[in-house]
Enzyme design. Structure first.
Site, PDB file in Angstrom:
ATOM      1  N   LYS A  13       0.844  -1.209   0.000  1.00 24.10           N
ATOM      2  CA  LYS A  13       0.000   0.000   0.000  1.00 24.10           C
ATOM      3  C   LYS A  13       0.874   1.252   0.000  1.00 24.10           C
ATOM      4  O   LYS A  13       0.595   2.220  -0.696  1.00 24.10           O
ATOM      5  CB  LYS A  13      -0.884   0.041   1.257  1.00 24.10           C
ATOM      6  CG  LYS A  13      -2.052  -0.903   1.225  1.00 24.10           C
ATOM      7  CD  LYS A  13      -2.924  -0.641   2.452  1.00 24.10           C
ATOM      8  CE  LYS A  13      -4.093  -1.591   2.516  1.00 24.10           C
ATOM      9  NZ  LYS A  13      -4.950  -1.327   3.690  1.00 24.10           N
ATOM     10  N   ASP A  70      -8.494   1.533   3.993  1.00 25.73           N
ATOM     11  CA  ASP A  70      -9.022   0.201   4.273  1.00 25.73           C
ATOM     12  C   ASP A  70      -9.733  -0.275   3.018  1.00 25.73           C
ATOM     13  O   ASP A  70     -10.566   0.434   2.453  1.00 25.73           O
ATOM     14  CB  ASP A  70      -9.966   0.193   5.480  1.00 25.73           C
ATOM     15  CG  ASP A  70      -9.980  -1.182   6.133  1.00 25.73           C
ATOM     16  OD1 ASP A  70      -8.906  -1.654   6.569  1.00 25.73           O
ATOM     17  OD2 ASP A  70     -11.062  -1.812   6.179  1.00 25.73           O
ATOM     18  N   PHE A 153      -0.315  -7.029  -5.506  1.00 27.03           N
ATOM     19  CA  PHE A 153      -0.331  -7.780  -4.243  1.00 27.03           C
ATOM     20  C   PHE A 153      -1.750  -8.264  -3.965  1.00 27.03           C
ATOM     21  O   PHE A 153      -2.688  -7.960  -4.722  1.00 27.03           O
ATOM     22  CB  PHE A 153       0.190  -6.910  -3.095  1.00 27.03           C
ATOM     23  CG  PHE A 153      -0.700  -5.741  -2.714  1.00 27.03           C
ATOM     24  CD1 PHE A 153      -0.683  -4.569  -3.448  1.00 27.03           C
ATOM     25  CD2 PHE A 153      -1.552  -5.816  -1.606  1.00 27.03           C
ATOM     26  CE1 PHE A 153      -1.492  -3.489  -3.094  1.00 27.03           C
ATOM     27  CE2 PHE A 153      -2.357  -4.745  -1.241  1.00 27.03           C
ATOM     28  CZ  PHE A 153      -2.327  -3.575  -1.993  1.00 27.03           C
ATOM     29  N   GLY A 154      -1.891  -8.996  -2.865  1.00 25.12           N
ATOM     30  CA  GLY A 154      -3.218  -9.432  -2.429  1.00 25.12           C
ATOM     31  C   GLY A 154      -3.943 -10.232  -3.501  1.00 25.12           C
ATOM     32  O   GLY A 154      -3.422 -11.207  -4.046  1.00 25.12           O
ATOM     33  N   TYR A 155      -5.159  -9.805  -3.802  1.00 26.59           N
ATOM     34  CA  TYR A 155      -6.001 -10.533  -4.763  1.00 26.59           C
ATOM     35  C   TYR A 155      -5.745 -10.089  -6.210  1.00 26.59           C
ATOM     36  O   TYR A 155      -6.459 -10.520  -7.117  1.00 26.59           O
ATOM     37  CB  TYR A 155      -7.487 -10.305  -4.413  1.00 26.59           C
ATOM     38  CG  TYR A 155      -7.884 -10.813  -3.046  1.00 26.59           C
ATOM     39  CD1 TYR A 155      -8.301 -12.130  -2.856  1.00 26.59           C
ATOM     40  CD2 TYR A 155      -7.846  -9.974  -1.925  1.00 26.59           C
ATOM     41  CE1 TYR A 155      -8.667 -12.594  -1.602  1.00 26.59           C
ATOM     42  CE2 TYR A 155      -8.200 -10.429  -0.658  1.00 26.59           C
ATOM     43  CZ  TYR A 155      -8.611 -11.732  -0.500  1.00 26.59           C
ATOM     44  OH  TYR A 155      -8.974 -12.195   0.736  1.00 26.59           O
ATOM     45  N   LYS A 176      -1.717   0.313 -13.027  1.00 27.61           N
ATOM     46  CA  LYS A 176      -2.646   0.037 -11.909  1.00 27.61           C
ATOM     47  C   LYS A 176      -3.054   1.346 -11.238  1.00 27.61           C
ATOM     48  O   LYS A 176      -4.204   1.543 -10.858  1.00 27.61           O
ATOM     49  CB  LYS A 176      -2.014  -0.936 -10.885  1.00 27.61           C
ATOM     50  CG  LYS A 176      -2.984  -1.290  -9.747  1.00 27.61           C
ATOM     51  CD  LYS A 176      -2.428  -2.228  -8.678  1.00 27.61           C
ATOM     52  CE  LYS A 176      -3.445  -2.398  -7.547  1.00 27.61           C
ATOM     53  NZ  LYS A 176      -2.941  -3.118  -6.378  1.00 27.61           N
ATOM     54  N   ARG A 182      -7.843   2.202  -5.226  1.00 29.15           N
ATOM     55  CA  ARG A 182      -7.011   3.081  -4.388  1.00 29.15           C
ATOM     56  C   ARG A 182      -6.674   4.365  -5.158  1.00 29.15           C
ATOM     57  O   ARG A 182      -6.724   5.459  -4.602  1.00 29.15           O
ATOM     58  CB  ARG A 182      -5.730   2.318  -3.996  1.00 29.15           C
ATOM     59  CG  ARG A 182      -4.823   3.068  -3.039  1.00 29.15           C
ATOM     60  CD  ARG A 182      -3.802   2.139  -2.405  1.00 29.15           C
ATOM     61  NE  ARG A 182      -4.438   1.103  -1.609  1.00 29.15           N
ATOM     62  CZ  ARG A 182      -4.557  -0.157  -1.997  1.00 29.15           C
ATOM     63  NH1 ARG A 182      -4.030  -0.583  -3.139  1.00 29.15           N
ATOM     64  NH2 ARG A 182      -5.187  -1.030  -1.238  1.00 29.15           N
TER      65      ARG A 182
HETATM   66  P1  IMP Z   1      -6.719  -3.950   4.589  1.00 25.26           P
HETATM   67  O1  IMP Z   1      -7.219  -2.745   3.864  1.00 25.26           O
HETATM   68  O2  IMP Z   1      -5.350  -3.739   5.119  1.00 25.26           O
HETATM   69  O3  IMP Z   1      -7.687  -4.496   5.575  1.00 25.26           O
HETATM   70  O4  IMP Z   1      -6.450  -5.043   3.458  1.00 25.26           O
HETATM   71  C1  IMP Z   1      -7.410  -5.856   2.936  1.00 25.26           C
HETATM   72  C2  IMP Z   1      -6.825  -6.945   2.089  1.00 25.26           C
HETATM   73  O5  IMP Z   1      -7.332  -6.730   0.793  1.00 25.26           O
HETATM   74  C3  IMP Z   1      -5.300  -7.000   1.926  1.00 25.26           C
HETATM   75  O6  IMP Z   1      -4.698  -7.851   2.832  1.00 25.26           O
HETATM   76  C4  IMP Z   1      -5.142  -7.563   0.547  1.00 25.26           C
HETATM   77  O7  IMP Z   1      -5.221  -8.959   0.583  1.00 25.26           O
HETATM   78  C5  IMP Z   1      -6.355  -7.032  -0.147  1.00 25.26           C
HETATM   79  N1  IMP Z   1      -6.074  -5.825  -0.904  1.00 25.26           N
HETATM   80  C6  IMP Z   1      -6.061  -4.545  -0.479  1.00 25.26           C
HETATM   81  N2  IMP Z   1      -5.765  -3.721  -1.494  1.00 25.26           N
HETATM   82  C7  IMP Z   1      -5.577  -4.519  -2.569  1.00 25.26           C
HETATM   83  C8  IMP Z   1      -5.224  -4.252  -3.917  1.00 25.26           C
HETATM   84  O8  IMP Z   1      -5.009  -3.112  -4.361  1.00 25.26           O
HETATM   85  N3  IMP Z   1      -5.160  -5.324  -4.715  1.00 25.26           N
HETATM   86  C9  IMP Z   1      -5.372  -6.600  -4.290  1.00 25.26           C
HETATM   87  N4  IMP Z   1      -5.684  -6.901  -3.047  1.00 25.26           N
HETATM   88  C10 IMP Z   1      -5.781  -5.856  -2.186  1.00 25.26           C
END
Ligand code: IMP
Length: 198
Positions: A13, A70, A153-155, A176, A182
């Site tokens: 992030k 978030d 990252f993440g999904y 992106k 975001r």
């Molecule tokens: P949080 O906002 O820190 O609660 O994150 C939520 C979760 O959503 C993260 O751990 C990631 O797995 C996922 N996430 C958040 N932002 C993104 C993104 O931009 N792309 C893909 N997954 C995301």
């Protein structure tokens, strides 16, 4: 130079948000610069509430302007899950890969027309003299049957944004950052930040 604290330790992030703030002319710090601030409970039940919890806690502890993100992945056929629980979908300290794998399992019988999803990002900005502001950004798309790509990252590897043939993980950061949840939320909050830091 004026300072802005991002209320997160998440380097992914921080990388994305810092790139979007590059021309603001402020020093962007993450929570790594404040090791005494412990974990902040994200228990409000909503993305906006959690963003506010984080920004308020960090603003109070540091006395500096704070920006918190978030984000949740909301899958239509799963009634909006994993949503606010996206980071803990597969358990409290789940890795990105474990969360993606649980999502693949949960959706394995869904045909393409039932794979619509969206990312929703809430941003909260808290600063002395202006209280708090929140904004939201949404990126619509669909969930693939298998991960593709190694960026992001993440999904990201399983999320195909609407109108594109590449997943978020197959795009470079600069692309992106033109279309993501975001980036869209940052577009909303930037005028507020510019006004505050001018
Ligand atoms: P949080 O906002 O820190 O609660 O994150 C939520 C979760 O959503 C993260 O751990 C990631 O797995 C996922 N996430 C958040 N932002 C993104 C993104 O931009 N792309 C893909 N997954 C995301």
């Amino acid at each position: 130079m004026k300072k802005l604290v991002l209320a997160t330790h998440n380097r992914d992030k921080v990388r994305e948000i810092s790139a979007l703030l590059s021309d603001l002319g402020v020093e962007v710090l993450s929570l790594d610069a404040f090791p005494r601030i412990g974990p902040i409970a994200e228990d409000s039940g909503t993305l906006e509430g959690n963003a506010l919890l984080k920004a308020n806690a960090v603003g109070r502890s540091t006395g500096l302007p704070a920006l918190a993100d978030d984000t949740g992945l909301e899958v239509h056929s799963l009634y909006g899950e994993p949503g606010v629980y996206s980071s803990r979908y597969s358990g409290e300290h789940a890795t990105y890969a474990e969360n993606v794998s649980k999502l693949m399992d949960a959706m394995k019988s869904f045909p393409p027309r039932r794979r619509a999803a969206r990312f929703r990002c809430s941003l909260a900005f808290v600063a002395p003299g202006i209280g708090s502001r929140t904004v939201e950004g949404i990126c619509r798309g669909s969930i693939l049957e298998k991960p593709r790509g190694t960026g992001g990252f993440g999904y990201d590897p399983v999320f195909l944004p609407k109108g594109f043939d590449r997943t978020l993980a197959e795009m470079d950061l600069s692309l992106k950052n033109t279309l993501s949840h975001r980036a869209l939320a940052m577009r909303e909050i930037l005028p507020i930040l510019r006004e505050y830091f001018k």
